[in-house]
Structures are given as C-alpha cells and as structure tokens.
Design an enzyme around this catalytic site. Structure first.
Site, PDB file in Angstrom:
ATOM      1  CB  SER A 168      42.694  86.817  46.953  1.00 30.12           C
ATOM      2  OG  SER A 168      41.673  86.514  47.873  1.00 30.12           O
ATOM      3  CB  SER A 169      39.798  90.509  49.811  1.00 27.53           C
ATOM      4  OG  SER A 169      38.946  89.379  49.807  1.00 27.53           O
ATOM      5  CB  CYS A 170      42.212  85.659  51.493  1.00 22.42           C
ATOM      6  SG  CYS A 170      43.390  85.034  50.281  1.00 22.42           S
TER       7      CYS A 170
ATOM      8  CE1 TYR B  27      44.685  81.727  45.341  1.00 24.24           C
ATOM      9  CE2 TYR B  27      43.488  83.293  46.691  1.00 24.24           C
ATOM     10  CZ  TYR B  27      43.878  82.828  45.452  1.00 24.24           C
ATOM     11  OH  TYR B  27      43.451  83.486  44.328  1.00 24.24           O
TER      12      TYR B  27
ATOM     13  N   PRO C 100      40.940  91.685  44.382  1.00 28.36           N
ATOM     14  CG  PRO C 100      40.511  90.379  42.535  1.00 28.36           C
ATOM     15  CD  PRO C 100      41.550  90.659  43.552  1.00 28.36           C
ATOM     16  CB  THR C 101      35.780  91.732  47.456  1.00 30.74           C
ATOM     17  OG1 THR C 101      35.181  91.165  48.615  1.00 30.74           O
ATOM     18  CG2 THR C 101      34.740  91.958  46.373  1.00 30.74           C
ATOM     19  CG  ASN C 102      34.499  86.869  49.102  1.00 29.96           C
ATOM     20  OD1 ASN C 102      35.269  85.947  49.310  1.00 29.96           O
ATOM     21  ND2 ASN C 102      34.198  87.767  50.035  1.00 29.96           N
TER      22      ASN C 102
ATOM     23  CG  HIS D  27      35.465  80.716  46.309  1.00 30.83           C
ATOM     24  ND1 HIS D  27      36.091  80.614  45.084  1.00 30.83           N
ATOM     25  CD2 HIS D  27      36.451  80.939  47.212  1.00 30.83           C
ATOM     26  CE1 HIS D  27      37.387  80.785  45.238  1.00 30.83           C
ATOM     27  NE2 HIS D  27      37.631  80.979  46.516  1.00 30.83           N
TER      28      HIS D  27
ATOM     29  N   GLY E  78      39.550  80.721  33.044  1.00 30.47           N
ATOM     30  CA  GLY E  78      38.991  80.813  34.382  1.00 30.47           C
ATOM     31  C   GLY E  78      37.940  81.905  34.481  1.00 30.47           C
TER      32      GLY E  78
ATOM     33  NE  ARG F 252      25.641  72.929  50.364  1.00 35.79           N
ATOM     34  CZ  ARG F 252      26.610  73.455  51.107  1.00 35.79           C
ATOM     35  NH1 ARG F 252      26.310  74.201  52.156  1.00 35.79           N
ATOM     36  NH2 ARG F 252      27.877  73.269  50.792  1.00 35.79           N
TER      37      ARG F 252
ATOM     38  NE  ARG G   5      33.959  85.826  54.330  1.00 33.40           N
ATOM     39  CZ  ARG G   5      34.151  85.881  55.652  1.00 33.40           C
ATOM     40  NH1 ARG G   5      33.736  86.959  56.330  1.00 33.40           N
ATOM     41  NH2 ARG G   5      34.737  84.892  56.294  1.00 33.40           N
TER      42      ARG G   5
ATOM     43  CE  LYS H 295      46.468  84.627  43.817  1.00 34.09           C
ATOM     44  NZ  LYS H 295      46.773  84.806  42.381  1.00 34.09           N
TER      45      LYS H 295
ATOM     46  CG  HIS I  93      42.309  82.050  27.906  1.00 37.22           C
ATOM     47  ND1 HIS I  93      43.351  81.146  28.020  1.00 37.22           N
ATOM     48  CD2 HIS I  93      41.470  81.543  26.971  1.00 37.22           C
ATOM     49  CE1 HIS I  93      43.146  80.146  27.190  1.00 37.22           C
ATOM     50  NE2 HIS I  93      42.017  80.358  26.533  1.00 37.22           N
TER      51      HIS I  93
END
Length: 323
Positions: free
Chosen positions: A117-119, A146, A173-175, A189, A23, A197, A219, A150, A21
């Site tokens: 995750s979409s990965c 990862y 989910p996507t990114n 990410h 995160g 940056r 993406r 998943k 919770h």
C-alpha cells in the site's frame, strides 16, 4: 531495474494461487489473469483455508504446489478502522504475510507478488513519492499499524531474495476503488464511504452531507481493474536484480485531487444536490500522497481508466448491490 523481459516470467500453464481472491484487489487480479489466458487459477475461501493458521497454510501449499502466488489477502480499512483496531491490523496482516510468503518459498513456488500500500511511505516525504523514500521518516499515525505490517512484507520478500534467491516482488498501489469495495459506514475507505453517504442522503432527500476533515488533503485514486492489469504485467515483465535497493514498484495514475474535489465529483455522479459540510474536528490523514509511477511506466504499463469514468462504473455497480 531490468527492462521488460523478452521471455515472460510466468506462463499460461502455471498454477497461480491468488490469496484473497474474493476481495476487491484479488478478484480484479483474477479477472485480469483470465483475460490474459491464464486458466489454472487456484483459490481458497476463508472457510477452506485460514491464512492466519501457519500449519494449515503450509499443508495447503504442500498439497497444491502453486508455481506462482499473488498475495492480495489483507485486513484493510480506513482511518476509523485503523484507529480502532490497531492490534488487529498489525497482528492479522503479519500472520497472513509471513504464512503465505514463507510457505510459498519453502514449497517451491517460482514467483510471488506481494501487494502492499502507498501508506508505507513517510507522512512528510517529498512529492510525488518515489520508491526510495521508504523508511526515510515517520509514518502517518492514522494508519501506521497497517503500514508497518506492509513494510515488513516488503522486507521479507527482499530478504528471501537476497539470502535464498526467492523470486518475490512487491507492488505498492495507491488508493483503490471499484467493484468489490467495502462500503461499511465506519470501516470503509474514503471513496467507498462517500459513495454510500451521498447515495443514502440522496434517497433520504437530505439537505446536506458531512465529510471528515477540511477537504484539503490531496489523494490519488486507481480503479481496481487497472491494478489487476498492472499485477499481471509486472508478473510477466518485471525482473529485479538481486541486490537492487528498491525492489518494490509503485502503481497508480500519477494524478491526484483534493478530498473536496473528490466529494464534489462523487456527489455529481450519485446525483446528490445538497450542501457538503466539513467536520474539521475529524482526522484526515497525511496532507498529500501522490505516487511517482515512473519505474512502472518504464516497464510499459500505464493506467487506462479515468476517475470520472471509473466512478460512473463503480456507482452503477454499487446501486446493483447495495439497495
């Protein structure tokens, strides 16, 4: 896939445990549940409950008996983190998933939502990515550890449904981006890394910022508050048939952009006016990753936060936290 149920599959009186919770995803899910009137949200900090400790997790479930569980806890990170800590990403995520999902099933949880995750999808699968493309080809090497964890979580949910009738569903989910993101200079990410940056470069009056890769990969980005709303919608409405082959659902915007376009947008939002350089020696992941969100759309849900609006909100929140 069944259409939206006329009777909600969860109720305002349910005790709902949101694992993770604190995160980015978990906190957004808690906010969405509260907005919809769910008052009995159970949480546990890492100090209160180590999700990698199977005995502790089982004892917590026995004591608290949640009726609904949302598993948003995970070890996450970008390309650098995945490449540096492959064993951590595989072991820690497998432990968390197995402990929570098995304890929920064994202690009588009625409904569970697992966040993936979409990965999980193959590196070179057709675009946009449909749920049925899972396990049809090799994974992207920069995040395979990862992804494998998943995939195991998705299949555990499916196996428990088939063998024991446990109502466990999965959302991919996507990114993500938004409040609660990790802005670590190396382990974040791409969106969070760029925000930090460009912000630091602006404050330092730097002439340029260097980003990884060529800037050409495509993406898709979803604001985490959209994800929270999608999770509640799916918990309330998604009834899956027992032997349906593709039981997980994609969640995203259905719209993508190049990393270069993302960098240009982040620079404008932050107010950085210098040059953007590209280090082509650095890895950049799969060339394109856009989700097909047709199945979730058919359930009556679509994202509501456009990228520029979401970025404006995210940067304001970032400047209030990271000075």
């Amino acid at each position: 896939m069944s259409n939206t149920s006329t009777t909600p599959l969860i109720n305002p009186s349910d005790r709902i445990f949101v694992a993770g919770h604190r995160g980015m995803a978990g906190s957004a899910i808690c906010r969405a549940l509260q907005r919809k009137g769910y008052a009995y949200i159970l949480t546990a900090t890492r100090q209160e409950l180590d999700l990698e400790d199977a005995v502790a997790v089982r004892a917590w479930f026995e004591a608290n008996k949640p009726q609904v569980v949302v598993l948003a806890a995970a070890k996450v990170g970008g390309i650098h983190a995945n490449d540096t800590y492959p064993a951590d990403f595989l072991l820690q995520n497998l432990k968390i998933q197995n402990n929570v999902i098995e304890s929920a099933w064994r202690t009588g949880t009625r409904r569970l939502l697992f966040l993936g995750s979409s990965c999980i999808y193959p590196r070179a699968c057709p675009q946009p990515i449909k749920e049925e493309y899972l396990l049809t080809g090799p994974l992207e090497p920069t995040n395979e550890w990862y992804a494998i964890a998943k995939i195991a979580g998705i299949k555990l949910c499916q196996a428990l449904r088939i063998q024991h009738g446990f109502d466990a569903i999965s959302l991919m989910p996507t990114n993500l981006y938004g409040p609660g993101d990790n802005y670590h200079p190396e382990n974040s990410h791409v969106m969070a890394a760029m925000i930090r940056r460009f912000h630091e470069a602006k404050n330092a009056n730097a002439d340029s910022v260097t980003c990884w890769g060529t800037g050409t990969p495509l993406r898709e980005f979803l604001h985490v508050d959209d994800l929270g709303e999608a999770c509640v919608h799916v918990l309330e409405a998604y009834h899956v048939d027992l032997y349906e082959p593709n039981q997980h659902l994609n969640v995203g915007t259905g719209v993508d952009l190049t990393i270069k376009e993302l960098a240009d947008t982040v620079a404008r939002v932050v107010g950085f006016s210098g040059e953007i350089l590209w280090d082509v020696s650095k890895p950049e992941g799969t060339p394109k990753k856009q989700l097909d969100v047709g199945r979730l759309s058919a359930l009556g849900w679509q994202s509501r936060i456009p990228l520029r609006q979401g970025l404006d909100r995210t940067y304001r929140e970032f400047t209030q936290t990271y000075q």
